[in-house]
Scaffold this motif. Structure first.
Motif, PDB file in Angstrom:
ATOM      1  N   TYR A  94       0.838  -1.204   0.000  1.00  0.00           N
ATOM      2  CA  TYR A  94       0.000   0.000   0.000  1.00  0.00           C
ATOM      3  C   TYR A  94       0.869   1.249   0.000  1.00  0.00           C
ATOM      4  CZ  TYR A  94      -4.574  -2.129   0.996  1.00  0.00           C
ATOM      5  OH  TYR A  94      -5.754  -2.810   0.907  1.00  0.00           O
ATOM      6  N   CYS A  95       2.057   1.110   0.539  1.00  0.00           N
ATOM      7  CA  CYS A  95       2.908   2.278   0.782  1.00  0.00           C
ATOM      8  C   CYS A  95       3.413   2.883  -0.523  1.00  0.00           C
ATOM      9  CB  CYS A  95       4.086   1.889   1.659  1.00  0.00           C
ATOM     10  SG  CYS A  95       5.148   3.266   2.075  1.00  0.00           S
ATOM     11  N   THR A  96       3.330   4.224  -0.631  1.00  0.00           N
ATOM     12  CA  THR A  96       3.845   4.904  -1.809  1.00  0.00           C
ATOM     13  C   THR A  96       5.152   5.632  -1.504  1.00  0.00           C
ATOM     14  OG1 THR A  96       2.582   6.864  -1.264  1.00  0.00           O
ATOM     15  CG2 THR A  96       1.529   5.284  -2.716  1.00  0.00           C
ATOM     16  N   GLY A  97       5.624   5.489  -0.291  1.00  0.00           N
ATOM     17  CA  GLY A  97       6.862   6.176   0.091  1.00  0.00           C
ATOM     18  C   GLY A  97       6.715   7.675   0.170  1.00  0.00           C
ATOM     19  N   CYS A  98       5.563   8.150   0.651  1.00  0.00           N
ATOM     20  CA  CYS A  98       5.294   9.591   0.644  1.00  0.00           C
ATOM     21  C   CYS A  98       5.988  10.309   1.802  1.00  0.00           C
ATOM     22  CB  CYS A  98       3.801   9.860   0.688  1.00  0.00           C
ATOM     23  SG  CYS A  98       3.043   9.484   2.267  1.00  0.00           S
ATOM     24  N   MET A  99       6.544   9.575   2.756  1.00  0.00           N
ATOM     25  CA  MET A  99       7.356  10.117   3.848  1.00  0.00           C
ATOM     26  C   MET A  99       6.565  10.871   4.909  1.00  0.00           C
ATOM     27  SD  MET A  99      10.730   9.758   2.698  1.00  0.00           S
ATOM     28  CE  MET A  99      11.753  11.105   3.162  1.00  0.00           C
ATOM     29  N   VAL A 100       5.224  10.793   4.905  1.00  0.00           N
ATOM     30  CA  VAL A 100       4.489  11.554   5.930  1.00  0.00           C
ATOM     31  C   VAL A 100       4.724  10.962   7.315  1.00  0.00           C
ATOM     32  CG1 VAL A 100       2.278  10.345   5.732  1.00  0.00           C
ATOM     33  CG2 VAL A 100       2.308  12.718   6.440  1.00  0.00           C
ATOM     34  N   CYS A 101       4.842   9.629   7.408  1.00  0.00           N
ATOM     35  CA  CYS A 101       5.107   8.995   8.703  1.00  0.00           C
ATOM     36  C   CYS A 101       6.494   9.365   9.207  1.00  0.00           C
ATOM     37  CB  CYS A 101       4.964   7.483   8.601  1.00  0.00           C
ATOM     38  SG  CYS A 101       5.827   6.736   7.228  1.00  0.00           S
ATOM     39  N   ILE A 102       7.420   9.497   8.273  1.00  0.00           N
ATOM     40  CA  ILE A 102       8.794   9.810   8.667  1.00  0.00           C
ATOM     41  C   ILE A 102       8.883  11.217   9.221  1.00  0.00           C
ATOM     42  CG2 ILE A 102      11.105  10.165   7.701  1.00  0.00           C
ATOM     43  CD1 ILE A 102      10.093   7.783   5.746  1.00  0.00           C
ATOM     44  N   ARG A 103       8.137  12.143   8.597  1.00  0.00           N
ATOM     45  CA  ARG A 103       8.142  13.521   9.089  1.00  0.00           C
ATOM     46  C   ARG A 103       7.469  13.634  10.445  1.00  0.00           C
ATOM     47  NH1 ARG A 103       6.760  14.796   3.853  1.00  0.00           N
ATOM     48  NH2 ARG A 103       4.611  15.136   4.460  1.00  0.00           N
ATOM     49  N   ASN A 104       6.489  12.744  10.716  1.00  0.00           N
ATOM     50  CA  ASN A 104       5.745  12.850  11.963  1.00  0.00           C
ATOM     51  C   ASN A 104       6.291  11.984  13.083  1.00  0.00           C
ATOM     52  OD1 ASN A 104       3.102  14.553  11.899  1.00  0.00           O
ATOM     53  ND2 ASN A 104       3.333  13.700   9.870  1.00  0.00           N
ATOM     54  N   CYS A 105       7.298  11.183  12.794  1.00  0.00           N
ATOM     55  CA  CYS A 105       7.823  10.275  13.817  1.00  0.00           C
ATOM     56  C   CYS A 105       8.573  11.063  14.884  1.00  0.00           C
ATOM     57  CB  CYS A 105       8.743   9.248  13.182  1.00  0.00           C
ATOM     58  SG  CYS A 105       9.431   8.115  14.390  1.00  0.00           S
ATOM     59  N   PRO A 106       8.210  10.905  16.176  1.00  0.00           N
ATOM     60  CA  PRO A 106       8.899  11.667  17.211  1.00  0.00           C
ATOM     61  C   PRO A 106      10.356  11.258  17.399  1.00  0.00           C
ATOM     62  CG  PRO A 106       6.951  10.569  18.094  1.00  0.00           C
ATOM     63  CD  PRO A 106       7.160  10.063  16.723  1.00  0.00           C
ATOM     64  N   THR A 107      10.723  10.049  16.995  1.00  0.00           N
ATOM     65  CA  THR A 107      12.089   9.589  17.239  1.00  0.00           C
ATOM     66  C   THR A 107      12.921   9.452  15.968  1.00  0.00           C
ATOM     67  OG1 THR A 107      11.365   7.314  17.133  1.00  0.00           O
ATOM     68  CG2 THR A 107      11.447   8.320  19.290  1.00  0.00           C
ATOM     69  N   GLN A 108      12.354   9.796  14.827  1.00  0.00           N
ATOM     70  CA  GLN A 108      13.062   9.650  13.541  1.00  0.00           C
ATOM     71  C   GLN A 108      13.630   8.235  13.377  1.00  0.00           C
ATOM     72  OE1 GLN A 108      14.626  12.677  15.373  1.00  0.00           O
ATOM     73  NE2 GLN A 108      12.682  13.590  14.815  1.00  0.00           N
ATOM     74  N   CYS A 109      12.789   7.223  13.580  1.00  0.00           N
ATOM     75  CA  CYS A 109      13.278   5.856  13.522  1.00  0.00           C
ATOM     76  C   CYS A 109      13.109   5.243  12.140  1.00  0.00           C
ATOM     77  CB  CYS A 109      12.602   4.997  14.570  1.00  0.00           C
ATOM     78  SG  CYS A 109      10.895   4.619  14.240  1.00  0.00           S
ATOM     79  N   MET A 110      12.523   5.983  11.191  1.00  0.00           N
ATOM     80  CA  MET A 110      12.259   5.384   9.877  1.00  0.00           C
ATOM     81  C   MET A 110      12.973   6.151   8.773  1.00  0.00           C
ATOM     82  SD  MET A 110       8.238   4.704  10.006  1.00  0.00           S
ATOM     83  CE  MET A 110       7.431   5.808  11.094  1.00  0.00           C
ATOM     84  N   SER A 111      13.188   5.451   7.666  1.00  0.00           N
ATOM     85  CA  SER A 111      13.650   6.136   6.466  1.00  0.00           C
ATOM     86  C   SER A 111      13.031   5.416   5.269  1.00  0.00           C
ATOM     87  CB  SER A 111      15.168   6.123   6.381  1.00  0.00           C
ATOM     88  OG  SER A 111      15.630   4.810   6.495  1.00  0.00           O
ATOM     89  N   ALA A 112      12.830   6.148   4.175  1.00  0.00           N
ATOM     90  CA  ALA A 112      12.170   5.552   3.008  1.00  0.00           C
ATOM     91  C   ALA A 112      12.514   6.345   1.764  1.00  0.00           C
ATOM     92  CB  ALA A 112      10.660   5.527   3.207  1.00  0.00           C
ATOM     93  N   SER A 113      12.271   5.733   0.607  1.00  0.00           N
ATOM     94  CA  SER A 113      12.357   6.471  -0.655  1.00  0.00           C
ATOM     95  C   SER A 113      11.304   5.905  -1.593  1.00  0.00           C
ATOM     96  CB  SER A 113      13.753   6.345  -1.253  1.00  0.00           C
ATOM     97  OG  SER A 113      13.999   4.998  -1.560  1.00  0.00           O
ATOM     98  N   MET A 114      10.905   6.701  -2.595  1.00  0.00           N
ATOM     99  CA  MET A 114       9.861   6.242  -3.520  1.00  0.00           C
ATOM    100  C   MET A 114      10.418   6.104  -4.925  1.00  0.00           C
ATOM    101  SD  MET A 114       7.478   9.500  -4.514  1.00  0.00           S
ATOM    102  CE  MET A 114       6.573   9.683  -3.017  1.00  0.00           C
TER     103      MET A 114
END
Lengths: 190, 360
Positions: free
Chosen positions: A54-74
């Motif tokens: 489902y994921c499109t790699g839009c990075m909204v979760c990454i911007r909202n993560c309080p601990t910056q634990c994720m990274s992604a690319s589309m």
């Protein structure tokens, strides 16, 4: 003195008569079931209808993560070019550092594509120092397991169905009210 | 003689270190050391967006998470002039009061251990476990919930909440009564706690005591009654007050508070209306107008205050937390001087500190 005797009676009653059932759970050997809303490690969901995440790699979760634990690319979606999928972009690379994740569930809340879920997975000790850095295939595996185990329906689909039901109820109520009004107006006219 | 206690001592309730100067069995002076759990929460708050700060507040007083979330959400709501839906207020109150019981049960267990009683711990933790199972069903996490939102709560209660509460409350009342019965008036427990760590009402006020520690000295002060926030003015409950301000009075006040919290939960369950659980404004990116507010609330440990300054961006400009445990702990020198070494553990236990909040 009296108190000590009383206390001893309580102990004896618990020990011999079996009045109380033990509440201890043999946790590591007997798994403890979790509640439906349990928030374990985040995982990515799989769209079975199309055969892609489902994921499109839009990075909204990454911007909202309080601990910056994720990274992604589309990347451009090859299935879209073939006309099989409506997603123009698709996730290329996704990594979550589960050691940093604090299981707050904010990523799930902000996601617009139902792409991320808080799975029921919570036992993930590893022997490697970086063993908790989970990449895309592993995240999708956890997600698929979660989807099967909980009969997962995308939240936007649920919300849409709920809204439609509400709208239908509202429309029905409005129709009833307006028919009542017209009847009243008719009476006034006569 | 110089005697070091902590930071790994089991009865310091976390990583708290005391250096005791002792003369025989008497304590002459004490030097408390804090900061072993310092994470810089206040500074971290300045770097997080408003909805992310809730996760930091969960980790302040980590045995009363809902109460912490509540005071922060109320601060931002006051700044934004946001109204919270009725149902959300009731959900918040029910969860906060249950959290208060869970926190006090933990206290009853640990003070039992400090005074040498093993059994009450087990009974108290059984009750606490039941509450946490309910929290898991409601919010998805046993401790770090992240469930309250600015303008309401995350989602509505699960469908079987009424049934779960129906099962929980009688068992919980039993647990509270049992831990009360076997501990509070126990002969050994009384002799360990009565007339130990006495503080006068004037001194308590001067040290900035709040919560059960202050009420143990005979001062009837509770933020829920003195300055009702949320919907606390709608409930009928008593404020238990002690007489002498010794360790046993502080213990007794906490035990009585659990019964009062059960009363509030009962009333809130009866009055709870249906409807929305989050205001529509709370769903957008939160950007309060520039300004500052101070909001306080009654935590299980005392009065928690949040001084929030906003400059109109999506992150707080400054966020000062007034932690109850820290202010209560400030009297440790006064309480421990001229007491016995064996009593130091009980005195510290009766203050019921949580280091996550002391160090922040």
């Amino acid at each position: 003195m009296l108190n000590s005797v009383k206390g001893m009676m309580l102990t004896l009653a618990s020990t011999f008569t079996g009045l109380r059932k033990p509440v201890t759970r043999q946790y590591p050997t007997v798994p403890t079931p979790v509640q439906p809303r349990f928030m374990g490690f985040p995982a990515l969901t799989w769209d079975d209808g199309v055969g892609e995440p489902y994921c499109t790699g839009c990075m909204v979760c990454i911007r909202n993560c309080p601990t910056q634990c994720m990274s992604a690319s589309m990347m451009d979606n090859p299935l879209n070019e073939e006309g099989k999928s409506s997603r123009r972009k698709i996730v290329d690379y996704f990594e979550i550092n589960l050691n940093r994740c604090i299981l707050c569930g904010i990523c799930v809340e902000v996601c617009n594509f139902d792409a991320i879920v808080m799975s029921h997975e919570h036992e993930m000790s590893t022997y490697q120092r970086n063993g908790d850095r989970v990449d895309l295939p592993a995240l999708l595996d956890i997600g698929k397991k979660y989807q099967v185990n909980t009969a997962w329906i995308p939240p936007t689909v649920l919300a849409k169905a709920k809204k439609e039901a509400e709208d239908a109820a509202k429309a029905a109520a409005a129709a009833e009210a307006s028919s009542g009004e017209t009847a009243a107006a008719g009476q006034e006219a006569t | 003689m110089l005697l070091n206690m902590g930071p790994q001592h089991p009865s310091t309730h976390g990583v708290f270190r005391m250096v005791l100067w002792v003369d025989g069995e008497k304590i002459v002076d004490v030097e408390p050391h804090i900061g072993y759990l310092h994470r810089g929460s206040e500074k971290l708050c300045e770097g997080e967006q408003y909805h992310q700060v809730i996760t930091l507040f969960d980790r302040l007083d980590y045995v009363a998470n809902f109460n912490n979330e509540l005071v922060y959400c109320q601060a931002v709501e006051k700044l934004m002039g946001l109204d919270v839906p009725e149902r959300a207020e009731y959900i918040r109150v029910i969860l906060c009061e249950l959290n208060r019981i869970a926190s006090h049960l933990l206290y009853v267990g640990t003070i039992g251990l400090d005074a040498g009683a093993m059994t009450p711990t087990m009974f108290a933790f059984r009750g606490r476990e039941r509450i946490q199972a309910l929290f898991e069903a409601v919010s998805g996490a046993r401790m770090m919930h992240n469930y309250f939102r600015i303008g309401g709560v995350k989602e509505d209660l699960p469908g079987n909440f009424e049934q779960m509460m129906g099962e929980l409350l009688p068992l919980l009342r039993e647990d509270v009564e049992e831990s009360d019965r076997i501990l509070t008036f126990n002969e050994i427990f009384l002799s360990r706690l009565k007339d130990v760590g006495t503080i006068s009402a004037e001194d308590a006020v001067d040290f900035g005591f709040t919560g059960p520690c202050l009420r143990g000295c005979g001062i009837e002060y509770d933020v829920r009654r003195a300055q009702p926030y949320s919907i606390y003015d709608r409930f009928d409950f008593d404020i238990p007050v002690g007489l002498d301000g010794d360790c046993w009075d502080r213990h007794w006040v906490r035990v009585q508070e659990m019964y009062e919290s059960l009363k509030i939960v009962d009333q809130a369950l009866e009055q709870m209306p249906a409807g929305e659980v989050v205001s529509s404004l709370g769903r957008r990116l939160i950007r309060p107008p520039a300004g500052e507010v101070y909001v306080r609330a009654e935590n299980p440990r005392g009065e928690i205050g949040v001084h929030l300054i906003s400059n109109g961006t999506d992150r707080p400009y400054r966020l000062k937390i007034r932690p109850p445990s820290f202010c209560n702990l400030s009297a440790i020198k006064h309480l421990l001087r001229n007491s016995w070494i064996a009593d130091s553990v009980v005195i510290l236990g009766s203050l019921d500190i949580v280091l996550g909040e002391v160090d922040r």
